[in-house]
Design a protein around this motif. Structure first.
Motif, short mmCIF file in Angstrom:
data_model
loop_
_atom_site.label_atom_id
_atom_site.label_comp_id
_atom_site.label_asym_id
_atom_site.label_seq_id
_atom_site.Cartn_x
_atom_site.Cartn_y
_atom_site.Cartn_z
N ASP A 1 0.86 -1.17 0.00
CA ASP A 1 0.00 0.00 0.00
C ASP A 1 0.89 1.23 0.00
O ASP A 1 1.91 1.26 0.71
CB ASP A 1 -0.89 0.02 1.24
CG ASP A 1 -1.93 -1.09 1.23
OD1 ASP A 1 -2.50 -1.34 0.15
OD2 ASP A 1 -2.16 -1.69 2.29
N PRO A 2 0.54 2.24 -0.77
CA PRO A 2 1.34 3.46 -0.76
C PRO A 2 1.29 4.12 0.62
O PRO A 2 0.22 4.15 1.24
CB PRO A 2 0.69 4.35 -1.81
CG PRO A 2 -0.49 3.62 -2.33
CD PRO A 2 -0.59 2.30 -1.67
N PRO A 3 2.41 4.60 1.12
CA PRO A 3 2.43 5.23 2.43
C PRO A 3 1.41 6.37 2.53
O PRO A 3 1.27 7.18 1.62
CB PRO A 3 3.86 5.79 2.55
CG PRO A 3 4.66 4.95 1.61
CD PRO A 3 3.73 4.58 0.49
N GLY A 4 0.68 6.36 3.62
CA GLY A 4 -0.26 7.43 3.89
C GLY A 4 -1.60 7.29 3.20
O GLY A 4 -2.42 8.19 3.29
N THR A 5 -1.86 6.18 2.52
CA THR A 5 -3.12 6.06 1.81
C THR A 5 -4.04 4.99 2.35
O THR A 5 -5.23 5.01 2.08
CB THR A 5 -2.91 5.77 0.32
OG1 THR A 5 -2.24 4.52 0.18
CG2 THR A 5 -2.10 6.87 -0.34
N ALA A 6 -3.52 4.04 3.09
CA ALA A 6 -4.36 2.95 3.60
C ALA A 6 -4.14 2.83 5.11
O ALA A 6 -3.05 2.50 5.55
CB ALA A 6 -4.03 1.64 2.92
N ALA A 7 -5.18 3.11 5.86
CA ALA A 7 -5.08 2.99 7.31
C ALA A 7 -5.12 1.52 7.70
O ALA A 7 -6.07 0.82 7.36
CB ALA A 7 -6.22 3.74 7.97
N PRO A 8 -4.10 1.03 8.36
CA PRO A 8 -4.07 -0.39 8.71
C PRO A 8 -5.01 -0.75 9.86
O PRO A 8 -5.39 -1.89 10.01
CB PRO A 8 -2.62 -0.63 9.10
CG PRO A 8 -2.12 0.70 9.54
CD PRO A 8 -2.87 1.72 8.74
N GLY A 9 -5.39 0.22 10.66
CA GLY A 9 -6.31 -0.06 11.76
C GLY A 9 -5.58 -0.30 13.08
O GLY A 9 -4.42 -0.66 13.13
N HIS A 10 -6.33 -0.10 14.16
CA HIS A 10 -5.78 -0.25 15.50
C HIS A 10 -5.32 -1.70 15.73
O HIS A 10 -6.03 -2.64 15.42
CB HIS A 10 -6.84 0.12 16.55
CG HIS A 10 -6.36 -0.07 17.94
ND1 HIS A 10 -5.41 0.74 18.50
CD2 HIS A 10 -6.68 -1.01 18.87
CE1 HIS A 10 -5.16 0.32 19.73
NE2 HIS A 10 -5.92 -0.73 19.99
N GLY A 11 -4.12 -1.85 16.27
CA GLY A 11 -3.59 -3.17 16.59
C GLY A 11 -2.97 -3.91 15.42
O GLY A 11 -2.53 -5.04 15.56
N SER A 12 -2.94 -3.27 14.26
CA SER A 12 -2.41 -3.96 13.08
C SER A 12 -0.93 -4.31 13.25
O SER A 12 -0.44 -5.24 12.61
CB SER A 12 -2.60 -3.11 11.83
OG SER A 12 -1.89 -1.90 11.94
N TRP A 13 -0.24 -3.61 14.12
CA TRP A 13 1.17 -3.88 14.38
C TRP A 13 1.38 -5.28 14.93
O TRP A 13 2.45 -5.86 14.82
CB TRP A 13 1.74 -2.83 15.35
CG TRP A 13 0.91 -2.72 16.60
CD1 TRP A 13 -0.11 -1.85 16.80
CD2 TRP A 13 1.00 -3.52 17.77
NE1 TRP A 13 -0.68 -2.05 18.04
CE2 TRP A 13 -0.01 -3.07 18.67
CE3 TRP A 13 1.81 -4.57 18.18
CZ2 TRP A 13 -0.21 -3.63 19.92
CZ3 TRP A 13 1.61 -5.12 19.43
CH2 TRP A 13 0.61 -4.66 20.28
N ALA A 14 0.34 -5.85 15.51
CA ALA A 14 0.45 -7.18 16.12
C ALA A 14 0.23 -8.30 15.11
O ALA A 14 0.41 -9.46 15.44
CB ALA A 14 -0.55 -7.32 17.26
N GLU A 15 -0.15 -7.93 13.90
CA GLU A 15 -0.41 -8.94 12.87
C GLU A 15 0.72 -8.98 11.86
O GLU A 15 1.42 -8.00 11.65
CB GLU A 15 -1.72 -8.60 12.15
CG GLU A 15 -2.92 -8.58 13.07
CD GLU A 15 -4.17 -8.03 12.37
OE1 GLU A 15 -4.18 -7.93 11.13
OE2 GLU A 15 -5.11 -7.70 13.09
N ALA A 16 0.90 -10.15 11.23
CA ALA A 16 1.93 -10.27 10.18
C ALA A 16 1.54 -9.39 9.01
O ALA A 16 0.35 -9.19 8.75
CB ALA A 16 2.02 -11.73 9.72
N PRO A 17 2.52 -8.82 8.32
CA PRO A 17 2.21 -8.00 7.14
C PRO A 17 1.44 -8.80 6.11
O PRO A 17 1.57 -10.02 6.04
CB PRO A 17 3.58 -7.59 6.58
CG PRO A 17 4.56 -7.89 7.65
CD PRO A 17 3.94 -8.93 8.54
N ARG A 18 0.66 -8.10 5.31
CA ARG A 18 -0.09 -8.74 4.25
C ARG A 18 0.88 -9.54 3.37
O ARG A 18 1.90 -9.02 2.93
CB ARG A 18 -0.81 -7.70 3.42
CG ARG A 18 -1.67 -8.27 2.34
CD ARG A 18 -2.43 -7.22 1.63
NE ARG A 18 -1.49 -6.33 0.93
CZ ARG A 18 -1.83 -5.28 0.23
NH1 ARG A 18 -3.09 -4.96 0.13
NH2 ARG A 18 -0.95 -4.53 -0.37
N GLY A 19 0.59 -10.81 3.17
CA GLY A 19 1.47 -11.67 2.37
C GLY A 19 2.65 -12.20 3.15
O GLY A 19 3.42 -13.00 2.65
#
Length: 121
Positions: free
Chosen positions: A99-117
């Motif tokens: 996702d381009p930086p600043g365009t897609a909000a990952p959501g609260h707590g997304s840091w605890a999940e593995a990156p997409r893919g």
């Protein structure tokens, strides 16, 4: 989308003799598909095909590198993207599935999940 290693570098605009042939939208898409390695339906799916066509027609000097830059970055070389949509629909992001930086909000707590893919380790 993948371009084989043996894909020859093609000067697509040279085969026309003049870049005015890009005024035809279908021909523009055909040339851009050959240059970018994405097929015409993928280019249309960005939602940027008509806007990029207008941008191309607005420039007197057109070359392969400028067209590729326009599709991958969302801007004509030396210019800013024509819109936020042009930036976030750039083929660069699709190429490496990000996702381009600043365009897609990952959501609260997304840091605890593995990156997409990504894979859990």
């Amino acid at each position: 989308m993948s371009v084989p290693d043996d894909h020859p570098a093609v000067d697509c605009l040279a085969e026309f003799g003049a870049s005015d042939d890009l005024a035809d939208f279908d021909e523009f898409l055909r040339v851009c598909a050959e240059l970018t390695g994405f097929d015409e339906s993928e280019l249309r799916a960005t939602g940027m095909a008509h806007e990029h066509h207008r941008t191309t027609l607005a420039h007197r000097v057109r070359d392969d590198h400028a067209l590729v830059h326009l599709w991958y970055v969302g801007a004509w070389p030396g210019e800013t993207p024509s819109s936020a949509h042009a930036y976030d629909q750039g083929l660069a992001w699709r190429t490496f599935r990000a996702d381009p930086p600043g365009t897609a909000a990952p959501g609260h707590g997304s840091w605890a999940e593995a990156p997409r893919g990504g894979e859990d380790q």
